[in-house]
Design a protein around this motif. Structure first.
Motif, PDB file in Angstrom:
ATOM      1  N   GLN A 190      76.623   2.671  90.006  1.00 58.02           N
ATOM      2  CA  GLN A 190      76.572   3.615  88.895  1.00 58.02           C
ATOM      3  C   GLN A 190      77.550   4.706  89.232  1.00 58.02           C
ATOM      4  N   LEU A 191      77.643   5.145  90.631  1.00 56.83           N
ATOM      5  CA  LEU A 191      78.551   5.980  91.010  1.00 56.83           C
ATOM      6  C   LEU A 191      80.023   5.591  91.245  1.00 56.83           C
ATOM      7  N   GLU A 192      80.386   4.462  91.074  1.00 55.85           N
ATOM      8  CA  GLU A 192      81.681   3.984  91.163  1.00 55.85           C
ATOM      9  C   GLU A 192      82.813   4.885  90.546  1.00 55.85           C
ATOM     10  N   VAL A 193      82.386   5.306  89.021  1.00 54.42           N
ATOM     11  CA  VAL A 193      83.337   6.071  88.498  1.00 54.42           C
ATOM     12  C   VAL A 193      83.576   7.539  89.118  1.00 54.42           C
ATOM     13  N   CYS A 194      82.958   7.800  90.103  1.00 51.43           N
ATOM     14  CA  CYS A 194      83.214   9.004  90.936  1.00 51.43           C
ATOM     15  C   CYS A 194      84.101   8.912  92.002  1.00 51.43           C
ATOM     16  N   ARG A 195      84.336   7.751  92.416  1.00 55.90           N
ATOM     17  CA  ARG A 195      85.072   7.128  93.894  1.00 55.90           C
ATOM     18  C   ARG A 195      86.257   8.038  93.803  1.00 55.90           C
ATOM     19  N   TRP A 196      87.176   7.915  92.797  1.00 53.95           N
ATOM     20  CA  TRP A 196      88.406   8.595  92.392  1.00 53.95           C
ATOM     21  C   TRP A 196      88.463  10.196  92.793  1.00 53.95           C
ATOM     22  N   HIS A 212      68.100  11.766  91.782  1.00 51.39           N
ATOM     23  CA  HIS A 212      66.728  11.420  92.462  1.00 51.39           C
ATOM     24  C   HIS A 212      66.785  10.503  93.564  1.00 51.39           C
ATOM     25  N   CYS A 213      68.268   9.715  93.631  1.00 54.81           N
ATOM     26  CA  CYS A 213      68.653   8.762  94.585  1.00 54.81           C
ATOM     27  C   CYS A 213      69.294   9.188  95.912  1.00 54.81           C
ATOM     28  N   LEU A 214      69.912  10.406  95.634  1.00 57.65           N
ATOM     29  CA  LEU A 214      70.985  10.893  96.355  1.00 57.65           C
ATOM     30  C   LEU A 214      70.524  10.902  98.069  1.00 57.65           C
ATOM     31  N   CYS A 215      69.385  11.442  98.262  1.00 57.09           N
ATOM     32  CA  CYS A 215      68.844  11.373  99.429  1.00 57.09           C
ATOM     33  C   CYS A 215      68.943  10.127 100.253  1.00 57.09           C
ATOM     34  N   VAL A 239      78.276   5.497 104.976  1.00 60.64           N
ATOM     35  CA  VAL A 239      79.420   5.422 103.849  1.00 60.64           C
ATOM     36  C   VAL A 239      79.337   6.466 102.826  1.00 60.64           C
ATOM     37  N   PHE A 240      77.996   6.279 102.298  1.00 62.08           N
ATOM     38  CA  PHE A 240      77.701   7.346 101.245  1.00 62.08           C
ATOM     39  C   PHE A 240      77.728   8.731 101.768  1.00 62.08           C
ATOM     40  N   LYS A 241      77.032   8.851 102.857  1.00 60.19           N
ATOM     41  CA  LYS A 241      76.967  10.273 103.694  1.00 60.19           C
ATOM     42  C   LYS A 241      78.057  10.850 103.700  1.00 60.19           C
ATOM     43  N   SER A 242      79.173  10.107 104.213  1.00 62.08           N
ATOM     44  CA  SER A 242      80.356  10.600 104.589  1.00 62.08           C
ATOM     45  C   SER A 242      81.279  11.071 103.114  1.00 62.08           C
ATOM     46  N   TYR A 243      81.059  10.380 102.261  1.00 67.90           N
ATOM     47  CA  TYR A 243      81.513  10.968 100.667  1.00 67.90           C
ATOM     48  C   TYR A 243      80.787  11.990 100.228  1.00 67.90           C
ATOM     49  N   ILE A 244      79.589  11.909 100.155  1.00 63.81           N
ATOM     50  CA  ILE A 244      78.808  13.059  99.591  1.00 63.81           C
ATOM     51  C   ILE A 244      78.950  14.656 100.387  1.00 63.81           C
ATOM     52  N   PRO A 278      84.456  17.599 101.679  1.00 68.23           N
ATOM     53  CA  PRO A 278      84.550  18.730 101.276  1.00 68.23           C
ATOM     54  C   PRO A 278      84.898  18.424  99.959  1.00 68.23           C
ATOM     55  N   ASN A 279      85.587  17.256  99.255  1.00 67.72           N
ATOM     56  CA  ASN A 279      85.640  17.131  97.955  1.00 67.72           C
ATOM     57  C   ASN A 279      84.122  16.668  97.324  1.00 67.72           C
ATOM     58  N   GLY A 280      83.308  16.027  98.189  1.00 70.61           N
ATOM     59  CA  GLY A 280      81.919  15.969  97.552  1.00 70.61           C
ATOM     60  C   GLY A 280      81.219  17.123  97.163  1.00 70.61           C
ATOM     61  N   HIS A 281      81.198  18.208  98.088  1.00 69.61           N
ATOM     62  CA  HIS A 281      80.686  19.577  97.730  1.00 69.61           C
ATOM     63  C   HIS A 281      81.445  20.142  96.548  1.00 69.61           C
ATOM     64  N   LYS A 282      82.828  20.096  96.315  1.00 69.05           N
ATOM     65  CA  LYS A 282      83.409  20.414  95.070  1.00 69.05           C
ATOM     66  C   LYS A 282      82.893  19.646  93.831  1.00 69.05           C
ATOM     67  N   PHE A 283      82.620  18.342  94.069  1.00 68.11           N
ATOM     68  CA  PHE A 283      82.224  17.578  92.905  1.00 68.11           C
ATOM     69  C   PHE A 283      80.772  17.973  92.522  1.00 68.11           C
TER      70      PHE A 283
END
Length: 71
Positions: A10-16, A37-40, A47-52, A55-60
């Motif tokens: 469901q989060l594929e739309v956010c990868r860009w 509710h799934c993020l933790c 892989v997800f931890k590195s994205y989240i 720095p862009n993850g925090h901005k996101f």
């Protein structure tokens, strides 16, 4: 109302945004909000931890007005 099932796809739309730093679209913020509710659980996967945690993850999270997960 029941929470949506956790589905990483469901989060594929956010990868860009996270990869390129471009502003997220409404659909991305909406999906992130639904999957909040799934993020933790996602962050237990390297892989997800590195994205989240990037720095862009925090901005996101700021742009989507969603609190950064505290796990």
């Amino acid at each position: 109302m029941a929470k949506p099932r956790c589905a990483e796809k469901q989060l594929e739309v956010c990868r860009w945004f996270i990869n390129e730093g471009v502003p997220p679209k409404f659909q991305c913020c909406m999906r992130l909000s639904e999957q909040r509710h799934c993020l933790c659980g996602y962050m237990t996967k390297p892989v997800f931890k590195s994205y989240i945690s990037s720095p862009n993850g925090h901005k996101f999270f700021d742009i989507c007005r969603i609190p950064f997960p505290r796990c």
